[in-house]
Motif scaffolding. Structure first.
Motif, short mmCIF file in Angstrom:
data_model
loop_
_atom_site.label_atom_id
_atom_site.label_comp_id
_atom_site.label_asym_id
_atom_site.label_seq_id
_atom_site.Cartn_x
_atom_site.Cartn_y
_atom_site.Cartn_z
N SER A 118 0.83 -1.19 0.00
CA SER A 118 0.00 0.00 0.00
C SER A 118 0.87 1.24 0.00
O SER A 118 2.08 1.20 0.26
N ALA A 119 0.22 2.37 -0.28
CA ALA A 119 0.94 3.63 -0.24
C ALA A 119 1.49 3.91 1.15
O ALA A 119 2.61 4.42 1.30
N ALA A 120 0.71 3.58 2.17
CA ALA A 120 1.17 3.81 3.54
C ALA A 120 2.42 2.99 3.84
O ALA A 120 3.34 3.48 4.53
N GLU A 121 2.47 1.76 3.34
CA GLU A 121 3.66 0.93 3.57
C GLU A 121 4.88 1.52 2.87
O GLU A 121 5.99 1.54 3.43
N HIS A 122 4.69 1.99 1.66
CA HIS A 122 5.82 2.61 0.95
C HIS A 122 6.28 3.88 1.66
O HIS A 122 7.49 4.16 1.74
N GLN A 142 9.60 6.63 -1.84
CA GLN A 142 8.67 7.76 -1.85
C GLN A 142 7.99 7.88 -3.21
O GLN A 142 6.79 8.20 -3.29
N MET A 143 8.72 7.63 -4.29
CA MET A 143 8.09 7.65 -5.61
C MET A 143 7.04 6.54 -5.72
O MET A 143 5.96 6.75 -6.29
N ARG A 144 7.36 5.39 -5.20
CA ARG A 144 6.37 4.29 -5.23
C ARG A 144 5.14 4.65 -4.40
O ARG A 144 4.01 4.29 -4.77
N ALA A 145 5.34 5.34 -3.28
CA ALA A 145 4.20 5.76 -2.46
C ALA A 145 3.31 6.73 -3.23
O ALA A 145 2.07 6.64 -3.16
N ILE A 146 3.91 7.65 -3.99
CA ILE A 146 3.13 8.61 -4.78
C ILE A 146 2.27 7.88 -5.80
O ILE A 146 1.05 8.14 -5.92
N ASP A 184 9.73 15.54 -12.71
CA ASP A 184 10.98 15.65 -11.94
C ASP A 184 11.13 14.50 -10.95
O ASP A 184 12.23 13.97 -10.75
N ALA A 185 10.02 14.10 -10.33
CA ALA A 185 10.07 12.98 -9.38
C ALA A 185 10.47 11.69 -10.09
O ALA A 185 11.28 10.91 -9.58
N ALA A 186 9.89 11.46 -11.28
CA ALA A 186 10.24 10.26 -12.04
C ALA A 186 11.70 10.30 -12.46
O ALA A 186 12.39 9.26 -12.44
N ARG A 206 11.78 16.82 -1.70
CA ARG A 206 10.92 17.26 -2.79
C ARG A 206 9.83 16.24 -3.09
O ARG A 206 8.67 16.60 -3.32
N LEU A 207 10.20 14.96 -3.08
CA LEU A 207 9.20 13.93 -3.35
C LEU A 207 8.20 13.81 -2.20
O LEU A 207 6.99 13.60 -2.44
N ALA A 208 8.67 13.95 -0.96
CA ALA A 208 7.76 13.88 0.18
C ALA A 208 6.79 15.06 0.16
O ALA A 208 5.58 14.89 0.45
N ASP A 209 7.28 16.25 -0.17
CA ASP A 209 6.39 17.41 -0.27
C ASP A 209 5.37 17.21 -1.38
O ASP A 209 4.18 17.57 -1.24
N LEU A 210 5.81 16.66 -2.51
CA LEU A 210 4.88 16.41 -3.61
C LEU A 210 3.81 15.41 -3.19
O LEU A 210 2.62 15.58 -3.54
#
Length: 230
Positions: A118-122, A142-146, A184-186, A206-210
């Motif tokens: 799940s996103a929460a696990e990532h 973090q990218m996988r969570a997004i 940019d995240a990718a 940056r990825l966490a903020d996104l």
């Protein structure tokens, strides 16, 4: 011979006669005798070893090459030095502009390559890596969570084998206001996963903020329906 004090001393040398010619040695035996004498290890104690001889040859070759190049270069040796400096500056400028050469991908290009999570696990995994300052892994998770979060919200369809670039492009059509940040995240994900780059804390931030920004974003119904249809 006159000695000090006026005394004299005469040394008589027996001259050669016709009956007793000088002793001579033939050429070949003389050469062999000289070779045997020179082969005595005492004469070679200070000879350079194999490595020293190889280095001497190398330096001679470099000296000859430098002499030939300086003769051909405008301005002689000084001109050659200037040319070398200019080439080194060009290489440094290209390295600074383009960065280190990227290695060929060594892993699967798929965004998700293990069991579904799940996103929460990532997110939890990304935070754990960040706490340990493992920024590459933190960026990846973090990218996988997004992407997983967008799939859970039905803003992206679940597609096995999707790459980070494909996910960013698909999500950008659904969330056009965030399309540049998604690209940019990718790119950050690809750099650390396949490009041999090293992430840092700012890349993870940056990825966490996104991710947090996307969680608060509600797309227009038309854009959501269009993204689901595609």
């Amino acid at each position: 011979m006159i000695r000090p004090g006026g005394a004299t001393h005469t040394v008589l040398l027996r001259p050669f006669t016709d009956d007793e010619p000088p002793v001579t040695i033939p050429r070949d035996p003389a050469r062999e005798a000289a070779e045997r004498e020179l082969s005595d290890p005492r004469y070679h104690q200070n000879d350079p070893n194999l490595l020293e001889r190889a280095l001497d040859r190398l330096w001679e070759w470099i000296g000859d090459l430098f002499s030939a190049a300086s003769g051909a270069a405008p301005g002689g040796a000084l001109g050659l030095v200037v040319i070398v400096i200019v080439v080194l500056l060009l290489v440094a400028a290209l390295w600074w502009r383009l960065g280190a050469p990227r290695r060929s991908p060594t892993t699967s290009p798929h965004l998700f390559d293990d069991r579904p999570r799940s996103a929460a696990e990532h997110r939890a995994s990304a935070e754990a890596h960040a706490a340990a300052q493992r920024w590459n892994q933190a960026v990846q998770e973090q990218m996988r969570a997004i992407v997983r979060s967008l799939e859970e919200r039905a803003l992206l369809d679940e597609r096995p084998g999707r790459t980070a670039d494909e996910a960013a492009a698909d999500a950008g059509r659904t969330l056009p206001d965030h399309a540049p940040q998604l690209v940019d995240a990718a790119r950050s994900f690809d750099d650390v996963t396949y490009g041999g780059r090293t992430a840092d804390e700012s890349a993870y931030a940056r990825l966490a903020d996104l991710d947090r920004d996307l969680e608060r974003t509600r797309p227009a119904l038309g854009a959501a329906a269009q993204g689901a249809a595609e």
